[in-house]
Design a protein around this motif. Structure first.
Motif, PDB file in Angstrom:
ATOM      1  N   VAL A 101       0.715  -1.254  -0.141  1.00  0.00           N
ATOM      2  CA  VAL A 101      -0.058  -0.049   0.128  1.00  0.00           C
ATOM      3  C   VAL A 101       0.811   1.092  -0.035  1.00  0.00           C
ATOM      4  O   VAL A 101       0.370   2.265  -0.633  1.00  0.00           O
ATOM      5  N   VAL A 102       1.837   1.436   0.799  1.00  0.00           N
ATOM      6  CA  VAL A 102       2.725   2.342   1.095  1.00  0.00           C
ATOM      7  C   VAL A 102       3.860   2.373   0.091  1.00  0.00           C
ATOM      8  O   VAL A 102       4.831   3.519   0.050  1.00  0.00           O
ATOM      9  N   GLY A 103       4.468   1.414  -0.230  1.00  0.00           N
ATOM     10  CA  GLY A 103       5.548   1.346  -1.489  1.00  0.00           C
ATOM     11  C   GLY A 103       6.917   0.880  -0.736  1.00  0.00           C
ATOM     12  O   GLY A 103       7.909   1.230  -1.213  1.00  0.00           O
ATOM     13  N   ASN A 104       6.927   0.658   0.854  1.00  0.00           N
ATOM     14  CA  ASN A 104       8.085   0.193   1.343  1.00  0.00           C
ATOM     15  C   ASN A 104       7.873  -0.541   2.524  1.00  0.00           C
ATOM     16  O   ASN A 104       6.566  -0.588   3.093  1.00  0.00           O
ATOM     17  N   ASN A 105       8.737  -1.153   3.214  1.00  0.00           N
ATOM     18  CA  ASN A 105       8.642  -1.738   4.395  1.00  0.00           C
ATOM     19  C   ASN A 105       9.002  -1.424   5.766  1.00  0.00           C
ATOM     20  O   ASN A 105       9.405  -1.928   6.537  1.00  0.00           O
ATOM     21  N   THR A 106       9.080  -0.060   5.577  1.00  0.00           N
ATOM     22  CA  THR A 106       9.672   0.831   7.029  1.00  0.00           C
ATOM     23  C   THR A 106       8.680   1.709   7.381  1.00  0.00           C
ATOM     24  O   THR A 106       9.150   2.601   8.425  1.00  0.00           O
ATOM     25  N   THR A 107       7.725   2.123   6.908  1.00  0.00           N
ATOM     26  CA  THR A 107       6.615   3.030   7.592  1.00  0.00           C
ATOM     27  C   THR A 107       5.882   2.480   8.526  1.00  0.00           C
ATOM     28  O   THR A 107       5.195   1.456   8.480  1.00  0.00           O
ATOM     29  N   LEU A 108       6.305   3.323   9.762  1.00  0.00           N
ATOM     30  CA  LEU A 108       5.361   2.852  10.955  1.00  0.00           C
ATOM     31  C   LEU A 108       3.984   2.989  10.648  1.00  0.00           C
ATOM     32  O   LEU A 108       3.591   3.754   9.962  1.00  0.00           O
ATOM     33  N   ASN A 109       2.897   2.433  11.399  1.00  0.00           N
ATOM     34  CA  ASN A 109       1.429   2.355  11.229  1.00  0.00           C
ATOM     35  C   ASN A 109       0.900   3.431  12.114  1.00  0.00           C
ATOM     36  O   ASN A 109      -0.217   3.637  12.506  1.00  0.00           O
TER      37      ASN A 109
END
Length: 325
Positions: A101-109
């Motif tokens: 959804v956000v395009g990376n695996n590092t964005t906190l929810n």
């Protein structure tokens, strides 16, 4: 990662003076449990979910809700018991927003947590504490430690369905547990940074599976040490702690954890072991995948468990979602 869920309880009956006179010990026990829970909450400074707390389990995002990282914070569904749609009071979601959804695996929810709070609900942070997932941003740290310590940390693949994660060795003969707890502390710090209210620690039952499944020999005593350390870690960060599965040690861990999360205990006829949480005034959040709500919801009501139905294929998107009540 495994899938999740849990239960919550039925309220105390009102207007029953005769019953109260007939069973004063029961009332005193319930009051003592509630007092102990309140004392624990005050000491930890952590949110404690009420015994009856409707919940949602969404670990996978839906691109339709990009503003909240894929989490549907406005879900409202008619319960199995009938009537108007109901909304969750507790959302169990991943530490990170869905990468698809956000395009990376590092964005906190963080955006999802803020939106959940804006709606008067609470957010539980999903953390896999017993297996190591390849798609996590800290994965290479586990690999490096594993290689530098005689390949003593990463075990067998979790399952055929989840081959991209491996069982962690929670023994400490080479400092594995110390390293894992250091890594889990960093993750819980991120849960706190994102504004979560609690943490769900998943895959904390290696001792039940055995070496043939995990690749490691873990004793029940070793598992208890690790699991209690996780609960203490959450509390030190001001967050409540959820025990995920490990039913065989529920009675020994109920005093350390604030609530429980379970998958499929009705399917496997194991839910009775979680009664120790309900008796202690602590909710059980439970999820079924293959069993029909008409089958497990009456049992959940009897046990005081807050159960929901999710997809038969074990996916954990926002829908399907059917709470019992």
């Amino acid at each position: 990662m495994t899938l999740l869920a849990r239960l919550a309880a039925v309220a105390a009956l009102s207007c029953a003076p005769l019953a109260a006179l007939a069973a004063p010990a029961t009332a005193q026990t319930a009051q003592a449990a509630q007092a102990a829970q309140a004392a624990q909450a005050a000491q930890a400074g952590a949110w404690q979910p009420p015994l009856q707390s409707r919940w949602q389990y969404q670990l996978q995002g839906n691109a339709k809700y990009a503003a909240t990282g894929g989490v549907n914070v406005d879900i409202c569904v008619a319960p199995q018991s009938g009537g108007a749609c109901v909304r969750p009071a507790v959302f169990d979601i991943d530490l990170y927003a869905d990468g698809d959804v956000v395009g990376n695996n590092t964005t906190l929810n963080t955006a999802a947590v803020k939106a959940i709070h804006a709606r008067g609900a609470k957010a539980v942070c999903y953390v896999d504490a017993g297996s190591i997932e390849e798609y996590r941003p800290d994965y290479q740290q586990f690999v490096a430690w594993h290689k530098s310590h005689g390949n003593s940390l990463l075990g067998k693949p979790f399952s055929a369905e989840f081959p991209n994660e491996r069982w962690a060795n929670v023994n400490n003969d080479q400092g594995q547990r110390d390293f894992l707890l250091k890594m889990m502390e960093a993750r819980v710090d991120k849960c706190a940074q994102a504004g979560f209210d609690g943490v769900e620690f998943d895959v904390v039952n290696a001792h039940e599976e055995g070496k043939s499944v995990t690749g490691w020999t873990v004793s029940p005593a070793t598992q208890l040490v690790y699991n209690k350390a996780l609960a203490d870690l959450a509390h030190r960060k001001g967050l409540s702690a959820a025990l995920k599965n490990d039913l065989s040690q529920a009675a020994e861990l109920v005093s350390s954890f604030d609530y429980a999360v379970n998958e499929e205990c009705f399917q496997y006829d194991e839910c009775g072991q979680l009664s120790v949480f309900v008796k202690a005034g602590k909710p059980v959040f439970q999820v079924e995948y293959e069993t029909a709500p008409s089958t497990f919801c009456p049992k959940a009501a009897k046990l005081g468990i807050n159960a929901i139905k999710k997809a038969v294929d074990y996916s954990l998107k926002d829908t399907p979602y059917k709470p019992c009540k």
